[in-house]
Design a protein around this motif. Sequence first.
Motif, PDB file in Angstrom:
ATOM      1  N   LYS A   1      37.667-129.669  -7.074  1.00  0.00           N
ATOM      2  CA  LYS A   1      36.553-130.571  -7.402  1.00  0.00           C
ATOM      3  C   LYS A   1      36.123-130.347  -8.843  1.00  0.00           C
ATOM      4  CE  LYS A   1      36.057-131.007  -2.825  1.00  0.00           C
ATOM      5  NZ  LYS A   1      36.989-129.887  -2.601  1.00  0.00           N
TER       6      LYS A   1
ATOM      7  N   TYR B   1      31.406-132.150 -12.018  1.00  0.00           N
ATOM      8  CA  TYR B   1      30.571-133.364 -11.960  1.00  0.00           C
ATOM      9  C   TYR B   1      30.715-134.080 -10.615  1.00  0.00           C
ATOM     10  CZ  TYR B   1      31.498-132.426 -16.915  1.00  0.00           C
ATOM     11  OH  TYR B   1      31.688-131.813 -18.131  1.00  0.00           O
TER      12      TYR B   1
ATOM     13  N   ASP C   1      29.642-133.831  -7.465  1.00  0.00           N
ATOM     14  CA  ASP C   1      28.459-134.267  -6.696  1.00  0.00           C
ATOM     15  C   ASP C   1      27.701-135.374  -7.416  1.00  0.00           C
ATOM     16  OD1 ASP C   1      29.115-132.404  -4.774  1.00  0.00           O
ATOM     17  OD2 ASP C   1      27.692-130.888  -5.496  1.00  0.00           O
ATOM     18  N   LYS C   2      27.659-135.280  -8.741  1.00  0.00           N
ATOM     19  CA  LYS C   2      26.959-136.309  -9.526  1.00  0.00           C
ATOM     20  C   LYS C   2      27.679-137.652  -9.445  1.00  0.00           C
ATOM     21  CE  LYS C   2      23.457-134.047 -11.010  1.00  0.00           C
ATOM     22  NZ  LYS C   2      22.085-134.459 -10.672  1.00  0.00           N
TER      23      LYS C   2
ATOM     24  N   ILE D   1      29.336-138.721  -6.965  1.00  0.00           N
ATOM     25  CA  ILE D   1      29.041-139.276  -5.641  1.00  0.00           C
ATOM     26  C   ILE D   1      27.630-139.881  -5.630  1.00  0.00           C
ATOM     27  CG2 ILE D   1      28.658-138.656  -3.207  1.00  0.00           C
ATOM     28  CD1 ILE D   1      31.112-136.800  -3.513  1.00  0.00           C
ATOM     29  N   GLU D   2      26.670-139.155  -6.207  1.00  0.00           N
ATOM     30  CA  GLU D   2      25.298-139.692  -6.338  1.00  0.00           C
ATOM     31  C   GLU D   2      25.310-141.035  -7.066  1.00  0.00           C
ATOM     32  OE1 GLU D   2      22.332-137.306  -8.432  1.00  0.00           O
ATOM     33  OE2 GLU D   2      22.814-135.612  -7.127  1.00  0.00           O
TER      34      GLU D   2
ATOM     35  N   GLY E   1      26.278-130.407 -13.449  1.00  0.00           N
ATOM     36  CA  GLY E   1      25.237-131.340 -13.009  1.00  0.00           C
ATOM     37  C   GLY E   1      24.175-131.548 -14.084  1.00  0.00           C
TER      38      GLY E   1
END
Length: 373
Positions: free
Chosen positions: A13, A16, A18-19, A21-22, A213
């Motif tokens: 992964k 970035y 998770d960002k 996905i947000e 992030g």
Amino acid sequence: MSFGIAIGARVRKSPYFDKTIEDGVSAFSVYNHMYMPTSYGDAAAEYDRLINGVAMWDVAVERQVSLKGSDAEKLARYLTPRELGALNIGQGRYVPLCDHRGTLINDPVLLPLSEDECWLSIADSDVMLFARAIAAERGYNVSIHEPDVSPLAIQGPKAVEVVADLFGDWIRGLKYFGYRETTLNGIPLHVARSGWSKQGGYELYLTDGSRGGELWDLVKEAGKPYDIGPGTPNYIERLESGLVSYGADTDDFTNPYEIGLGKFVSLSREDDFIGKKALTQIHADGIKRQFVGYKIEGEPLSAGNQHKLPVKNNESHVGFVSASGWSPRVKSNIGVGLIEAAFSEPGTKVTIQTDTSDGDLTATISKLPFDIA
Ligand code: THG
């Protein structure tokens, strides 16, 4: 057709991730053993941002291979057919790599960091394994590893304003592929003038993945006055610009001459480099295929092609289209791919055999980059 991609521990992964996905990422590819965003679900908006505004791309998949030790520079020179001349710290160079058969195995950017360290910012293949084997076999004093470095690209005509607001006006003076080490709110990174588009822009090489992030949010905030939005390496813009996508456009027999990178091969170099003998022979024999543009007739193609499409002349197979789609600026369907040299002249008509309801399509060979209408 609708299916997902399995998310698990085996594929790496981005910092970035998770960002993205947000922010609504809707598709990933896998590149350098890592998930790479390829869409946020609105291709038209993503293209428009890149051409007219500014977009931020998670390109952490552009992994760095660090060559470190007293023979780092010697190894870098041996790995690429390009004549490097003097290396300057802070100035990157595009350095295609070949194997001993003269086949293109990657097309990285070389970043000289110090007297005894440089990074290869690689496309999608296992350069670290290859470089380690070469270095060991030759007895070079160099250690090779993948550092914690994750580029975030800011691309488009307004990218320069966003990056100047973040770092100061000095970034306007960076030359293409030039870079400088700095911090942003204490986040360590290198700012580079580079990116896989011809719309201009920068890349922030984050050197502490735990702060991905934070960096994402800072760029997003600074970009607000310029309507920044998420994007990805752009499928259509790269076709218009004729940028090579290693792996998509190449196969296990593609040499730099046929893919348009012959200008980076220096056969007159006095020192040896990997593939010199093979490339000398390939050059003497003349190239059999050429990387070309295809201007394709018909209604806008719905999506990118999922396979290399065969190109035919009468009934014989003479080449392929590696990627294709509708270009709003050329105002036509366009594609790129390798074709036999005899059919590579601009203006030549060929047939593209699709495997969809689009059926057979008529195309005209075009030079690269395409002329924008
Ligand atoms: N960013 C970073 N690393 C990368 C890429 C990237 N590594 C490999 C991958 N992309 C593919 N390689 C590239 C990178 C840049 C360019 C082309 C392929 C490029 N080319 C310019 C051109 O074609 O006009 C300039 C080439 C030259 O003349 O030197 O920018 O995106 N960090």
